[in-house]
Write an enzyme that holds these catalytic residues in place. Structure first.
Site, PDB file in Angstrom:
ATOM      1  N   HIS A  27      57.683  30.220   0.414  1.00 53.41           N
ATOM      2  CA  HIS A  27      57.526  28.848   0.887  1.00 53.41           C
ATOM      3  C   HIS A  27      56.242  28.267   0.311  1.00 53.41           C
ATOM      4  CE1 HIS A  27      55.418  31.095   4.276  1.00 53.41           C
ATOM      5  NE2 HIS A  27      54.476  30.304   3.811  1.00 53.41           N
TER       6      HIS A  27
HETATM    7  P1  TYD Z   1      56.869  32.575   7.944  1.00 56.96           P
HETATM    8  O1  TYD Z   1      55.676  31.747   7.704  1.00 56.96           O
HETATM    9  O2  TYD Z   1      58.165  32.113   7.367  1.00 56.96           O
HETATM   10  O3  TYD Z   1      56.609  34.086   7.515  1.00 56.96           O
HETATM   11  P2  TYD Z   1      56.392  34.722   6.070  1.00 56.96           P
HETATM   12  O4  TYD Z   1      55.753  33.690   5.218  1.00 56.96           O
HETATM   13  O5  TYD Z   1      55.544  35.888   6.288  1.00 56.96           O
HETATM   14  O6  TYD Z   1      57.673  35.209   5.546  1.00 56.96           O
HETATM   15  O7  TYD Z   1      57.029  32.766   9.515  1.00 56.96           O
HETATM   16  C1  TYD Z   1      57.988  33.646  10.054  1.00 56.96           C
HETATM   17  C2  TYD Z   1      58.264  33.198  11.485  1.00 56.96           C
HETATM   18  O8  TYD Z   1      57.102  33.330  12.275  1.00 56.96           O
HETATM   19  C3  TYD Z   1      58.717  31.751  11.591  1.00 56.96           C
HETATM   20  O9  TYD Z   1      59.735  31.682  12.577  1.00 56.96           O
HETATM   21  C4  TYD Z   1      57.490  31.041  12.067  1.00 56.96           C
HETATM   22  C5  TYD Z   1      56.742  32.075  12.857  1.00 56.96           C
HETATM   23  N1  TYD Z   1      55.280  31.923  12.774  1.00 56.96           N
HETATM   24  C6  TYD Z   1      54.587  31.500  13.891  1.00 56.96           C
HETATM   25  O10 TYD Z   1      55.162  31.218  14.963  1.00 56.96           O
HETATM   26  N2  TYD Z   1      53.225  31.385  13.793  1.00 56.96           N
HETATM   27  C7  TYD Z   1      52.557  31.689  12.652  1.00 56.96           C
HETATM   28  O11 TYD Z   1      51.305  31.568  12.615  1.00 56.96           O
HETATM   29  C8  TYD Z   1      53.299  32.101  11.515  1.00 56.96           C
HETATM   30  C9  TYD Z   1      52.610  32.431  10.226  1.00 56.96           C
HETATM   31  C10 TYD Z   1      54.651  32.217  11.621  1.00 56.96           C
END
Ligand code: TYD
Length: 137
Positions: free
Chosen positions: A53
Site C-alpha cells: 500500500h
Molecule cells: P495494514 O496497514 O494493511 O498492514 P500491513 O501493511 O502490515 O500489511 O493493516 C492491517 C490491519 O491492521 C488493517 O485492518 C488495519 C489494521 N491496523 C490498525 O488497526 N492500526 C494500525 O496502526 C495498523 C498499522 C493497522
C-alpha cells in the site's frame, strides 16, 4: 508526489557492553517526525507480503529489531529495495511511497514508528490509484 530518493537507511545508536546492546530512536536527525504511533509485524509466514500500500501523508521508520526482511519502495517512477537486518538500522519511508515488505525471515519482528495515528483514509490500497495520484502532481 513522492520521491524514493528521500527513503533512506538511518543508522541508530548502538550501545554495547558485556551486558548486551541497546539502541534507541528519538526525534531529530535520526527521525524527522514526531512519533504518534508504534506498531509491529511478527509471526509473518515465509513468502508472505506485508504492506502493499501507499500513504498520502504518513512518514515511518521501520526497524527489524529481530530477524530480517526487505522493503521495496516505489514512488511510481523509481523503485529502491532496502534490506533491514540489524536492530540499529532503520528505514525512513517518506510520504507517497508504495511499499512491499517481503522476504521475512522466521522470527522477524519489524517495529514501525509512525508520524500519525492509524487513518484508513491516508492509505492507497490500490496500486493503480496510487500511480494515478503520482502522475497527477
Ligand atoms: P495494514 O496497514 O494493511 O498492514 P500491513 O501493511 O502490515 O500489511 O493493516 C492491517 C490491519 O491492521 C488493517 O485492518 C488495519 C489494521 N491496523 C490498525 O488497526 N492500526 C494500525 O496502526 C495498523 C498499522 C493497522
Amino acid at each position: 508526489m513522492g520521491d524514493v530518493s528521500q527513503c533512506r537507511l538511518v543508522r541508530l545508536p548502538r550501545l554495547s557492553d558485556g551486558r548486551g546492546s541497546l539502541s534507541f530512536v528519538q526525534p531529530g536527525t535520526m527521525l524527522p517526525f514526531e512519533i504518534r504511533r508504534v506498531y509491529y509485524l511478527y509471526d509473518v509466514p515465509p513468502g508472505q507480503v506485508r504492506g502493499a500500500h501507499g500513504h498520502r501523508k504518513l512518514e515511518q521508520l521501520m526497524v527489524a529489531v529481530a530477524g530480517a526482511l526487505e522493503v521495496e519502495c516505489d514512488d511510481g517512477h523509481k523503485t529502491r529495495t532496502f534490506r533491514l537486518d540489524a536492530p540499529n538500522v532503520g528505514l525512513y519511508v517518506s510520504p507517497m511511497i508504495w511499499r512491499n515488505l517481503i522476504g521475512f525471515q522466521p522470527g522477524t519482528v519489524c517495529v514501525v514508528l509512525a508520524s500519525a495515528p492509524y487513518d484508513e483514509g491516508d492509505y492507497f490500497r490500490n496500486y493503480n490509484d496510487f500511480l494515478a495520484a503520482t502522475a497527477q502532481r
